[in-house]
Scaffold this active site. Structure first.
Site, PDB file in Angstrom:
ATOM      1  N   THR A  31       0.928  -1.059   0.266  1.00  0.00           N
ATOM      2  CA  THR A  31       0.250   0.067   0.236  1.00  0.00           C
ATOM      3  C   THR A  31       0.903   1.067  -0.139  1.00  0.00           C
ATOM      4  O   THR A  31       1.437   1.770   0.691  1.00  0.00           O
ATOM      5  CB  THR A  31      -1.080   0.052   0.691  1.00  0.00           C
ATOM      6  OG1 THR A  31      -1.627  -1.546   1.100  1.00  0.00           O
ATOM      7  CG2 THR A  31      -1.941   1.286   1.046  1.00  0.00           C
ATOM      8  N   ASP A  47      -3.900 -14.348  -2.234  1.00  0.00           N
ATOM      9  CA  ASP A  47      -4.997 -14.527  -2.502  1.00  0.00           C
ATOM     10  C   ASP A  47      -4.489 -16.098  -1.698  1.00  0.00           C
ATOM     11  O   ASP A  47      -5.861 -16.499  -0.404  1.00  0.00           O
ATOM     12  CB  ASP A  47      -4.631 -15.688  -3.768  1.00  0.00           C
ATOM     13  CG  ASP A  47      -5.338 -15.031  -4.928  1.00  0.00           C
ATOM     14  OD1 ASP A  47      -6.574 -14.230  -4.573  1.00  0.00           O
ATOM     15  OD2 ASP A  47      -5.120 -15.167  -5.449  1.00  0.00           O
ATOM     16  N   GLY A 106     -24.609  -1.322  29.065  1.00  0.00           N
ATOM     17  CA  GLY A 106     -23.805   0.154  29.051  1.00  0.00           C
ATOM     18  C   GLY A 106     -22.752  -0.612  28.896  1.00  0.00           C
ATOM     19  O   GLY A 106     -21.613  -0.202  28.944  1.00  0.00           O
ATOM     20  N   GLU A 150      -5.804  -5.343   3.283  1.00  0.00           N
ATOM     21  CA  GLU A 150      -6.156  -7.222   2.332  1.00  0.00           C
ATOM     22  C   GLU A 150      -6.628  -6.820   1.456  1.00  0.00           C
ATOM     23  O   GLU A 150      -7.125  -8.084   1.080  1.00  0.00           O
ATOM     24  CB  GLU A 150      -5.495  -8.217   3.105  1.00  0.00           C
ATOM     25  CG  GLU A 150      -4.051  -8.091   3.470  1.00  0.00           C
ATOM     26  CD  GLU A 150      -3.564 -10.070   4.754  1.00  0.00           C
ATOM     27  OE1 GLU A 150      -4.048 -10.271   3.350  1.00  0.00           O
ATOM     28  OE2 GLU A 150      -3.265  -9.619   5.537  1.00  0.00           O
TER      29      GLU A 150
END
Lengths: 260, 384
Positions: free
Chosen positions: B125, B239, B340, B363
């Protein structure tokens, strides 16, 4: 350096139940594990091996399923395991147990250091380690929290006391019982687990040992348990409140009422 | 559900679970709060041989596959998705070498990775190249027996902590994505620097930094495969790794379900544990069912990968899409069941919800997974 670590399989619970009739532990339905204190002995044995080289043999006396404890010890880095198991050992007290283990150690023969946990979490006697050293007639140091120095001839260790520690030097071979302060036991490794799966611990019976048959098992055990009971839980104290003078007065009155 | 694991896989899962529950769970909140990298845990994982489960035995691994890596990632994530990423991110960084590296490269790097001596990271990236990885600008220029790298990789998991980086960079600008190549860069290479540590919503125990190359010199021998193969290396890596993200999502969801289930049995309202209310029961039932479906799909994909399947982009994308969407839903419902308390940072439920979010993003976002699935569906139709 040849290291022997003595371990015991115990019920995996701190809430041990006692059979009120026989005064023995109820083991049914309770998972068995290595005595937690022995885990520190195993770790220290493996660290000693990593430090000085050599071999670690795990030794246990118990029923056939105690083999699992030996396999676990192997997964944690011990090289081999020996199970001492025979109906003739049934009912052994700490004297007969340490006698039997000492006989097994004599059969192993070549050893430099014997490590034990300080006590077992079920019986809590802390007698078997020292008993082994007495039967073998070798020095012992109990409650060891650190092995400072060690070579082929001597070991210098720190022995924990209530207020600090003693530094003790002992010739080898010796027996050390260890406290949990000594190390943080490692997790097993996958390679160790695989080695443990394939491992076949040796099995010795009474006939394999050079031991006096009369000194084994229940017959060889001088201890007679008269009664085991759970002590009553202490009730909470009484809180006296008020001014100092009032409190002191009331306390004095209460104390007068008691036979001191 | 019984997934018929092998004896070795059962051993791996049980050990990973033991470490996760005994060593990671007690410190998960600490590392989430401090955002420190959990080196003591990495050491435990290393000593336990878990880093090597998916690596071949000749390189010091245990000879398993992606399924084995998924089992570990899932168990670790059940305790902390962030700490688990130190492990899984190393897997991602290692895959380019494992799948496409030369024998010399494998011999040089895999044994240390298998031992957990060195962590790895994958650098794809960039600021302008997220989903559109083809827009990357980081370049590598060959000069004699060296490559010179320039550019900045962004949001790199394990950056700064890892020692082995697999980096995709452009070697031939004129060829577009066919001009990308994959390289191994070792930490300490001259001209390699790290940016500031990012502050994240979740997986905060994981280190995320920029990796900056300024005339960074690496030996030409560090090229993985051939020039121009970079994109193929990256796609094949993703993959293969996507079931890993799916298993992280499954683990995070399981951790959240564990807490919600425990809580529902002890929390008393209207005079009874809330687990006795059908509204809660149905939520728990749906969570458990979705979780099991995701786990089944993840394992099936991982096993398909290990069987040597060549084309598995679609299946791998499906596992990651389904598991990450499931994790977001299940963790959100876990917080809802706890009300809560679930929203408070004193309880781990909200952390699982924060950790789950990233699995829909990195990814390949869920949207990109859908693109991959649809593109393959259509391609399959054309082939008929």
């Amino acid at each position: 350096m040849n290291i022997i670590v003595c371990i015991k399989q115990v019920p995996n619970t701190t809430d041990v139940r006692i059979d009120p009739v026989t005064n023995t532990l109820i083991r049914d339905g309770v998972e068995s594990v290595i005595n937690p204190f022995d885990a520190y002995a195993i770790e220290e044995a493996v660290r000693l091996k990593e430090r000085c080289g050599g071999k670690v043999t795990a030794l246990t006396m118990g029923p056939p399923q105690a083999e699992n404890a030996l396999k676990e010890a192997i997964s944690l880095g011990c090289d081999e395991g020996i199970l001492v198991s025979d109906r003739k050992f049934a009912g052994s007290d700490t004297w007969a147990t340490s006698y039997t283990l000492a006989a097994a150690i004599k059969k192993i023969g070549d050893y430099d250091v014997i490590l034990c946990g300080k006590q077992a979490s079920d019986g809590d006697t802390a007698q078997v380690g020292p008993g082994i050293s007495a039967h073998l007639d070798i020095p012992q140091v109990t409650y060891v929290k650190k092995i400072r120095e060690i070579d082929e001839k001597t070991a210098k260790v720190e022995r924990m006391t209530e207020e600090g520690y003693d530094v003790v030097e002992t010739p080898l071979p010796c027996l050390l019982t260890v406290v949990k302060e000594i190390n943080t036991p490692r997790m097993p490794s996958l390679k160790g687990l695989m080695r443990a799966k394939a491992a076949k611990p040796l099995k010795w019976t009474a006939d394999d040992l050079e031991a006096d048959p009369a000194a084994l098992g229940l017959d060889g055990s001088p201890t007679r348990v008269v009664k085991i009971f759970t002590p009553e839980t202490r009730k909470g104290g009484e809180l006296i409140s008020g001014s100092s003078a009032e409190v002191a007065k009331e306390l004095a009155e209460l104390l007068k009422g008691e036979v001191i | 559900m019984d997934y018929l694991l092998t004896e070795q896989q059962t051993m791996i899962r049980d050990l990973a679970r033991k470490i996760a529950q005994e060593k990671i769970k007690p410190v998960a909140a600490h590392y989430d709060e401090t955002e420190e990298f959990a080196w003591p845990i990495m050491k435990i994982l290393a000593d336990s041989d878990l880093f090597g489960v998916y690596l071949p035995e000749q390189y010091g691994g245990l000879g398993g596959g992606i399924m084995d890596m998924c089992l570990v990632t899932e168990e670790l994530s059940r305790a902390c998705g962030g700490i688990a990423l130190g492990y899984a991110g190393t897997g991602l960084g290692t895959l380019p070498i494992l799948l496409h590296g030369s024998e010399e490269q494998k011999k040089k790097y895999l044994p240390d990775i298998a031992k957990g001596k060195r962590l790895a990271a994958f650098c794809l990236t960039e600021a302008e190249a997220g989903s559109d990885a083809g827009a990357m600008r980081t370049s590598a220029r060959k000069e004699g027996d060296k490559y010179i790298l320039n550019g900045t990789k962004q949001w790199i998991t394990n950056a700064g902590e890892a020692e082995i980086y697999t980096v995709i960079a452009i070697t031939d600008k004129t060829k577009g994505i066919r001009g990308a190549s994959a390289f191994i860069v070792e930490k300490g290479a001259k001209g390699m620097e790290f940016g500031k540590k990012e502050k994240k919503m979740g997986i905060r125990a994981s280190a995320t930094r920029e990796v900056i190359f300024t005339d960074c010199e690496i030996p030409a021998a560090n090229l993985i495969s051939k020039e121009g193969m970079g994109f193929i290396v990256a796609l094949k890596t993703l993959d293969t790794s996507r079931p890993g993200v799916a298993s992280q999502a499954v683990g995070i969801a399981q951790g959240a379900l564990d807490c919600a289930l425990d809580y529902s049995r002890t929390r008393v309202q209207f005079g009874q544990p809330i687990s006795s209310f059908q509204a809660i029961q149905h939520m728990l039932a749906d969570m458990a069912t979705q979780l099991e479906a995701a786990r089944a799909l993840t394992y099936a994909t991982a096993r398909m990968s290990d069987s040597g399947a060549k084309a598995m982009s679609k299946d791998s994308a499906m596992s990651k899409l389904f598991a990450s969407e499931m994790a977001m839903k299940v963790t959100t419902d876990a917080v809802q069941i706890m009300g809560g308390y679930g929203y408070m940072r004193d309880y781990p439920a909200e952390k699982f919800m924060r950790d789950a979010k990233i699995t829909q993003i990195y990814e390949g976002t869920s949207q990109i997974q859908r693109n991959v699935i649809a593109a393959n569906l259509i391609k399959e139709t054309l082939k008929k």
